[in-house]
Write a protein that holds these residues in place. Structure first.
Motif, PDB file in Angstrom:
ATOM      1  N   SER A  13     -38.953  49.764   2.160  1.00 56.37           N
ATOM      2  CA  SER A  13     -39.524  49.675   0.806  1.00 56.37           C
ATOM      3  C   SER A  13     -41.008  50.008   0.820  1.00 56.37           C
ATOM      4  N   ASN A  41     -33.777  53.281  -0.340  1.00 53.54           N
ATOM      5  CA  ASN A  41     -32.499  52.656   0.013  1.00 53.54           C
ATOM      6  C   ASN A  41     -31.859  53.345   1.209  1.00 53.54           C
ATOM      7  N   GLN A  79     -30.087  44.477 -14.766  1.00 50.69           N
ATOM      8  CA  GLN A  79     -28.900  43.627 -14.643  1.00 50.69           C
ATOM      9  C   GLN A  79     -27.623  44.464 -14.724  1.00 50.69           C
ATOM     10  N   GLU A  84     -36.587  55.407  -5.316  1.00 47.09           N
ATOM     11  CA  GLU A  84     -35.795  54.215  -4.997  1.00 47.09           C
ATOM     12  C   GLU A  84     -34.614  54.589  -4.099  1.00 47.09           C
ATOM     13  N   SER A 106     -21.942  46.240   1.044  1.00 44.44           N
ATOM     14  CA  SER A 106     -22.976  46.435   0.036  1.00 44.44           C
ATOM     15  C   SER A 106     -23.470  47.885   0.043  1.00 44.44           C
ATOM     16  N   LYS A 121     -32.316  49.175 -10.050  1.00 43.82           N
ATOM     17  CA  LYS A 121     -31.785  47.847  -9.738  1.00 43.82           C
ATOM     18  C   LYS A 121     -32.898  46.795  -9.756  1.00 43.82           C
ATOM     19  N   PRO A 122     -32.522  45.499  -9.797  1.00 45.36           N
ATOM     20  CA  PRO A 122     -33.517  44.447  -9.577  1.00 45.36           C
ATOM     21  C   PRO A 122     -34.135  44.603  -8.183  1.00 45.36           C
ATOM     22  N   LEU A 123     -35.385  44.164  -8.029  1.00 43.24           N
ATOM     23  CA  LEU A 123     -36.073  44.277  -6.738  1.00 43.24           C
ATOM     24  C   LEU A 123     -35.287  43.584  -5.628  1.00 43.24           C
ATOM     25  N   GLU A 124     -34.634  42.468  -5.970  1.00 45.70           N
ATOM     26  CA  GLU A 124     -33.928  41.687  -4.954  1.00 45.70           C
ATOM     27  C   GLU A 124     -32.710  42.423  -4.385  1.00 45.70           C
ATOM     28  N   LEU A 125     -32.260  43.474  -5.090  1.00 45.25           N
ATOM     29  CA  LEU A 125     -31.076  44.221  -4.637  1.00 45.25           C
ATOM     30  C   LEU A 125     -31.436  45.624  -4.165  1.00 45.25           C
ATOM     31  N   THR A 166     -36.974  49.318  -6.760  1.00 40.77           N
ATOM     32  CA  THR A 166     -38.338  49.640  -6.341  1.00 40.77           C
ATOM     33  C   THR A 166     -39.335  49.173  -7.393  1.00 40.77           C
ATOM     34  N   ALA A 206     -27.077  46.065 -11.486  1.00 45.66           N
ATOM     35  CA  ALA A 206     -26.616  45.099 -10.480  1.00 45.66           C
ATOM     36  C   ALA A 206     -25.105  44.915 -10.576  1.00 45.66           C
TER      37      ALA A 206
END
Length: 436
Positions: free
Chosen positions: A380, A375, A150, A371, A166, A174-178, A181, A153
């Protein structure tokens, strides 16, 4: 000062210098961080109070690539500590052969006294303060003590707002959603487990049913405990700020992890608050586990008669004052800088094998690198690929450290690791030259 982490790191470098092929002029450069920024962070808290915090970001060495290193939130953060940690990151990334230099950041604060909104405001203010230093090709922060996905993020979002688009690769962890990994949260603990298994193989010892004490049951300690238990080791003690739980028959790591993840303390677990019901206790013969831990002090944990001691909390816990009472035959440094140089010398004399922090806890930065690469490629990988690459890279670094240790007949594994790291970093400096 014996308790100065930066002096401790310099002393470790000096111990390795006589064995490392490094030019004196380059070595002198390696002892100094490139830059350290101090930032003042006024934040309006949920309580209505405006409080001014202090934060730092140190960029130690960029000869091998962009700076890389975590951000910690803790009351004991200081400029000297951050600079020492940035130095250790430099040697760590060189040892595991990642194209990075070392950095570290931190804010002097007590996170337990701050609300979630307070932490977000503080993180965003800190990011604004250091944003001119960081970036995907310059300096890539990551989680550390009391920071998490968090936190990353919030850093990513704040940096992205200034950039106008972005930028997920500005941070890792980071969170997976952002763009995070799979495997990153467990990576440091997994690396600790891998090198412990490798060391036991090297020593021709059986890890199965070896006794292990872990100081610190945060992200690193808890994951290392679970994985070592899977490998057959018996986790007999662990701790947090409230105290340590000890059971010579082995702790129930799964139950303790569940308790701590729910916000509980090790002290509560050791006091018996999680013990089985009386019916379950009577059914022990039927295969029901009955855990009966004892509450001991954190200092006492360090001196238990165990096969493996894993300091996974803060630096400077094994010192000249207590090293004589340390009875473990193997120490695996999951924390950064847990052993002072004076204590190191005693352990070496006693033939206690110490896997140094720059190798033992490198799993986190290895998976952070993976990760960052994903990116950059906007692609991924599955967890199996990440874990396999982590094991390959940290295993290679372990093998190279052992080869250095054996072939050069070095006094200890830390010296072996440092000679490799110093030579790789110095070589990069020599190729690049001195500007202007």
């Amino acid at each position: 000062m014996a308790d100065d982490p930066f002096e401790n790191m310099l002393a470790q470098m000096d111990r390795a210098k006589e064995y490392a092929d490094v030019d004196d002029g380059v070595f002198e450069r390696l002892k100094h961080p490139e830059r350290t920024l101090k930032v003042t962070l006024p934040v309006e808290l949920d309580s209505g109070e405006v409080k001014v915090f202090e934060g730092y970001r140190c960029q130690f060495d960029s000869a091998r690539g962009p700076f890389k290193g975590g951000v910690r939130y803790h009351p004991t953060v200081s400029q000297r500590e951050v600079e020492a940690l940035a130095g250790w990151m430099t040697w760590k990334t060189a040892l595991v052969d990642l194209p990075y230099g070392g950095a570290k950041g931190g804010i002097i604060c007590e996170p337990k006294e701050l609300t979630q909104n307070d932490l977000e405001s503080l993180t965003r203010r800190y990011t604004e303060g250091i944003r001119r230093m960081i970036g995907p090709e310059t300096d890539v922060p990551a989680p550390d003590m009391n920071t998490n996905p968090q936190t990353m993020a919030w850093i990513m979002d704040t940096f992205s707002m200034y950039e106008g688009h972005s930028v997920p690769q500005v941070v890792t962890g980071k969170p997976l959603e952002l763009g995070g990994t799979p495997g990153r949260v467990e990576a440091t603990g997994r690396g600790v487990s891998i090198v412990t298994e490798r060391l036991f193989d090297y020593l021709d010892r059986d890890l199965s049913d070896a006794t292990v004490a872990i100081q610190g049951f945060g992200n690193v300690g808890s994951n290392a405990a679970e994985l070592l238990e899977e490998a057959g080791a018996r986790i007999v003690a662990t701790s947090d700020v409230s105290g340590a739980a000890y059971d010579p028959d082995g702790l129930d790591v799964g139950a303790l992890t569940e308790h701590v993840n729910a916000g509980g303390l090790v002290e509560e677990y050791a006091a018996g608050n999680l013990r089985s019901t009386s019916e379950e206790r009577e059914a022990v013969d039927g295969g029901v586990r009955w855990d009966d831990p004892e509450l001991i002090g954190n200092d006492e944990l360090l001196t238990l008669d165990v096969d493996v001691l894993i300091p996974a909390a803060v630096e400077g816990v094994i010192t000249a004052e207590n090293v004589g009472d340390v009875r473990a035959s193997v120490i695996v440094e999951a924390a950064n800088g847990p052993t002072t140089v004076a204590a190191d010398e005693v352990l070496t004399e006693r033939d206690v094998q110490v896997v140094p922090d720059i190798l033992a806890n490198a799993g986190g930065v290895i998976v952070s690198y993976l990760e960052w690469v994903q990116n950059a490629q906007e692609f991924s990988w599955p967890l199996e690929t990440v874990n396999a690459e982590l094991e390959r890279r940290i295993g290679t670094a372990f093998d190279q450290t052992i080869e250095q240790y054996d072939e050069k007949d070095l006094p200890d594994l830390r010296t072996a690791a440092y000679t490799l790291a110093l030579e790789r970093t110095a070589s990069a400096h020599e190729y690049r030259g001195l500007f202007p």
